[in-house]
Design a protein around this motif. Structure first.
Motif, PDB file in Angstrom:
ATOM      1  N   ALA A 226       0.832  -1.205   0.000  1.00  0.00           N
ATOM      2  CA  ALA A 226       0.000   0.000   0.000  1.00  0.00           C
ATOM      3  C   ALA A 226       0.863   1.251   0.000  1.00  0.00           C
ATOM      4  CB  ALA A 226      -0.933  -0.005   1.210  1.00  0.00           C
ATOM      5  N   LEU A 227       1.920   1.252   0.790  1.00  0.00           N
ATOM      6  CA  LEU A 227       2.818   2.412   0.846  1.00  0.00           C
ATOM      7  C   LEU A 227       3.501   2.640  -0.503  1.00  0.00           C
ATOM      8  CD1 LEU A 227       4.436   1.701   4.317  1.00  0.00           C
ATOM      9  CD2 LEU A 227       2.892   3.587   3.788  1.00  0.00           C
ATOM     10  N   LEU A 228       3.973   1.572  -1.125  1.00  0.00           N
ATOM     11  CA  LEU A 228       4.632   1.704  -2.425  1.00  0.00           C
ATOM     12  C   LEU A 228       3.647   2.159  -3.496  1.00  0.00           C
ATOM     13  CD1 LEU A 228       6.943  -1.460  -2.391  1.00  0.00           C
ATOM     14  CD2 LEU A 228       7.584   0.912  -1.955  1.00  0.00           C
ATOM     15  N   ALA A 229       2.431   1.635  -3.436  1.00  0.00           N
ATOM     16  CA  ALA A 229       1.413   2.044  -4.408  1.00  0.00           C
ATOM     17  C   ALA A 229       1.052   3.512  -4.231  1.00  0.00           C
ATOM     18  CB  ALA A 229       0.166   1.166  -4.261  1.00  0.00           C
ATOM     19  N   ALA A 230       0.999   3.967  -2.984  1.00  0.00           N
ATOM     20  CA  ALA A 230       0.682   5.378  -2.719  1.00  0.00           C
ATOM     21  C   ALA A 230       1.765   6.283  -3.294  1.00  0.00           C
ATOM     22  CB  ALA A 230       0.545   5.607  -1.216  1.00  0.00           C
TER      23      ALA A 230
ATOM     24  N   GLY B 186      -2.036  10.015  -2.817  1.00  0.00           N
ATOM     25  CA  GLY B 186      -1.435   8.940  -2.037  1.00  0.00           C
ATOM     26  C   GLY B 186      -2.125   8.762  -0.700  1.00  0.00           C
ATOM     27  N   GLU B 187      -2.454   9.880  -0.057  1.00  0.00           N
ATOM     28  CA  GLU B 187      -3.128   9.818   1.238  1.00  0.00           C
ATOM     29  C   GLU B 187      -4.525   9.218   1.108  1.00  0.00           C
ATOM     30  OE1 GLU B 187      -2.878  13.848   2.479  1.00  0.00           O
ATOM     31  OE2 GLU B 187      -0.757  13.720   3.051  1.00  0.00           O
ATOM     32  N   ALA B 188      -5.229   9.557   0.029  1.00  0.00           N
ATOM     33  CA  ALA B 188      -6.565   8.997  -0.186  1.00  0.00           C
ATOM     34  C   ALA B 188      -6.483   7.485  -0.381  1.00  0.00           C
ATOM     35  CB  ALA B 188      -7.223   9.656  -1.398  1.00  0.00           C
ATOM     36  N   TYR B 189      -5.464   7.044  -1.104  1.00  0.00           N
ATOM     37  CA  TYR B 189      -5.300   5.602  -1.324  1.00  0.00           C
ATOM     38  C   TYR B 189      -5.020   4.891   0.000  1.00  0.00           C
ATOM     39  CZ  TYR B 189      -3.482   1.172  -2.985  1.00  0.00           C
ATOM     40  OH  TYR B 189      -3.275  -0.166  -3.186  1.00  0.00           O
ATOM     41  N   LEU B 190      -4.116   5.444   0.786  1.00  0.00           N
ATOM     42  CA  LEU B 190      -3.785   4.819   2.065  1.00  0.00           C
ATOM     43  C   LEU B 190      -4.987   4.806   3.006  1.00  0.00           C
ATOM     44  CD1 LEU B 190      -0.223   6.286   2.721  1.00  0.00           C
ATOM     45  CD2 LEU B 190      -0.806   3.957   2.023  1.00  0.00           C
TER      46      LEU B 190
ATOM     47  N   LEU C 113      13.523   3.511  -0.566  1.00  0.00           N
ATOM     48  CA  LEU C 113      12.073   3.408  -0.460  1.00  0.00           C
ATOM     49  C   LEU C 113      11.655   2.019   0.001  1.00  0.00           C
ATOM     50  CD1 LEU C 113       9.415   4.931  -0.890  1.00  0.00           C
ATOM     51  CD2 LEU C 113       9.416   4.129  -3.258  1.00  0.00           C
ATOM     52  N   ASP C 114      12.330   1.000  -0.505  1.00  0.00           N
ATOM     53  CA  ASP C 114      12.017  -0.371  -0.106  1.00  0.00           C
ATOM     54  C   ASP C 114      12.311  -0.571   1.375  1.00  0.00           C
ATOM     55  OD1 ASP C 114      11.402  -3.254  -1.074  1.00  0.00           O
ATOM     56  OD2 ASP C 114      13.264  -3.489   0.058  1.00  0.00           O
ATOM     57  N   TYR C 115      13.471  -0.060   1.825  1.00  0.00           N
ATOM     58  CA  TYR C 115      13.819  -0.212   3.236  1.00  0.00           C
ATOM     59  C   TYR C 115      12.813   0.521   4.117  1.00  0.00           C
ATOM     60  CZ  TYR C 115      16.115   0.196   7.700  1.00  0.00           C
ATOM     61  OH  TYR C 115      16.370   0.151   9.046  1.00  0.00           O
TER      62      TYR C 115
ATOM     63  N   ILE D  16       8.324   0.550   8.027  1.00  0.00           N
ATOM     64  CA  ILE D  16       7.002   1.026   8.449  1.00  0.00           C
ATOM     65  C   ILE D  16       6.025  -0.137   8.551  1.00  0.00           C
ATOM     66  CG2 ILE D  16       5.014   2.428   7.789  1.00  0.00           C
ATOM     67  CD1 ILE D  16       6.975   4.420   6.543  1.00  0.00           C
ATOM     68  N   ALA D  17       6.024  -0.997   7.529  1.00  0.00           N
ATOM     69  CA  ALA D  17       5.072  -2.111   7.511  1.00  0.00           C
ATOM     70  C   ALA D  17       5.282  -3.027   8.712  1.00  0.00           C
ATOM     71  CB  ALA D  17       5.216  -2.901   6.212  1.00  0.00           C
ATOM     72  N   ARG D  18       6.536  -3.406   8.930  1.00  0.00           N
ATOM     73  CA  ARG D  18       6.830  -4.303  10.045  1.00  0.00           C
ATOM     74  C   ARG D  18       6.474  -3.653  11.378  1.00  0.00           C
ATOM     75  NH1 ARG D  18       6.513  -9.280  11.425  1.00  0.00           N
ATOM     76  NH2 ARG D  18       8.013  -9.959  12.983  1.00  0.00           N
ATOM     77  N   SER D  19       6.862  -2.383  11.533  1.00  0.00           N
ATOM     78  CA  SER D  19       6.622  -1.675  12.789  1.00  0.00           C
ATOM     79  C   SER D  19       5.134  -1.519  13.072  1.00  0.00           C
ATOM     80  CB  SER D  19       7.297  -0.303  12.757  1.00  0.00           C
ATOM     81  OG  SER D  19       8.695  -0.423  12.625  1.00  0.00           O
TER      82      SER D  19
END
Length: 297
Positions: free
Chosen positions: A36-40, A74-78, A209-211, A216-219
């Motif tokens: 989701a973050l990458l797509a945003a 991006g914010e709307a997508y998230l 960006l990947d890192y 964020i995802a893991r946290s």
């Protein structure tokens, strides 16, 4: 070109491996947050009109330049996507905690999803995460613009830097990329073409960006799981299944414990209180993999 590019990345990779937190592989729910973050970020970059950013920069209007970057998309997508995986992690952790506590007490313990705290968690945390992600990304661009103005970088070049490798990363990462680009472009001893340099910067941007999306995802999933577990304990206390003076014990992750987490390992807090340092419970920081256990009264 590829041999030269590998040389450029060697030092970066070795530093990254030495200093970056070690995470277990992302699970299904974690991957959903990362995707989701990458797509945003993709939506922001694809819909940002570089000419509008250039016009704002030519007018020395930093805020207008940031406003021209389509963070809103991006914010709307998230906003539409994030609550679901956070809610799933929160609920599963609460249900697991209910089963574990029920077995320990030899009682029937259930997780009440209709409790206002439980029903509000995912939407509230999603809103906070979106704001934090957006604010940090805008701060990165603001810092990049400020440095570019100081060094006389043209609005056209700066707009390209922002749209190509400045969205979705931290200010530290954005500045590192700009320093790397300047070093490559200003070194008279190399024979890089502009296309070579763009490829190097693009690949390092993707790494950053990947890192960041991994972190964020893991946290966020760990945070949701920790909150779901604590919510179950709070519900159990309110239902009289455990005493309100029950204790919680911090369990440090021994594999990747930092100084903060190592210091908290074994510490106890009251059910509704705080651990030393003012921590309400794990997680203590992004990437923290500590946990806690309940000591029923």
């Amino acid at each position: 070109f590829m041999a030269k590019a590998r040389q450029v990345f060697t030092s970066m990779i070795s530093v990254s491996k030495a200093t970056a937190p070690k995470f277990p592989p992302l699970g299904i729910t974690d991957r959903k947050v990362k995707q989701a973050l990458l797509a945003a970020v993709d939506k922001i970059r694809e819909n940002t009109v570089r000419a509008e950013v250039v016009r704002a920069l030519e007018a020395n209007d930093v805020q207008a330049a940031i406003d021209a970057i389509r963070f809103d998309l991006g914010e709307a997508y998230l906003k539409s996507f994030l609550p679901s995986p956070l809610r799933d992690a929160y609920e599963l952790s609460g249900e697991t905690a209910a089963t574990k506590l029920g077995n320990a007490l030899k009682l029937d313990v259930s997780f009440d999803l209709t409790n206002p705290r439980a029903s509000q968690y995912a939407s509230q945390r999603s809103a906070e995460l979106i704001k934090e992600f957006g604010d940090s990304s805008k701060d990165a661009i603001r810092r990049l613009v400020g440095r570019a103005f100081d060094e006389g970088i043209t609005p056209q070049r700066l707009a390209r830097l922002i749209s190509d490798s400045g969205i979705g990363i931290t200010d530290r990462q954005a500045l590192a990329l700009e320093r790397l680009r300047s070093r490559l472009e200003d070194d008279p001893s190399n024979d890089y073409t502009q296309g070579d340099i763009d490829k190097i910067i693009g690949r390092q941007y993707d790494r950053y960006l990947d890192y960041r999306s991994n972190l964020i995802a893991r946290s966020e999933i760990l945070e949701a799981e920790a909150n779901g577990q604590r919510e179950l304990w709070h519900q159990a206390a309110e239902d009289g299944l455990i005493g309100i003076n029950s204790k919680r014990r911090w369990i440090g992750n021994q594999i990747s414990a930092c100084d903060v987490c190592a210091g908290l390992d074994g510490e106890e807090a009251t059910l509704f209180g705080f651990y030393p340092g003012g921590y309400s419970g794990p997680t203590a920081h992004p990437g923290c993999a500590c946990s806690e256990e309940i000591i029923p009264e």
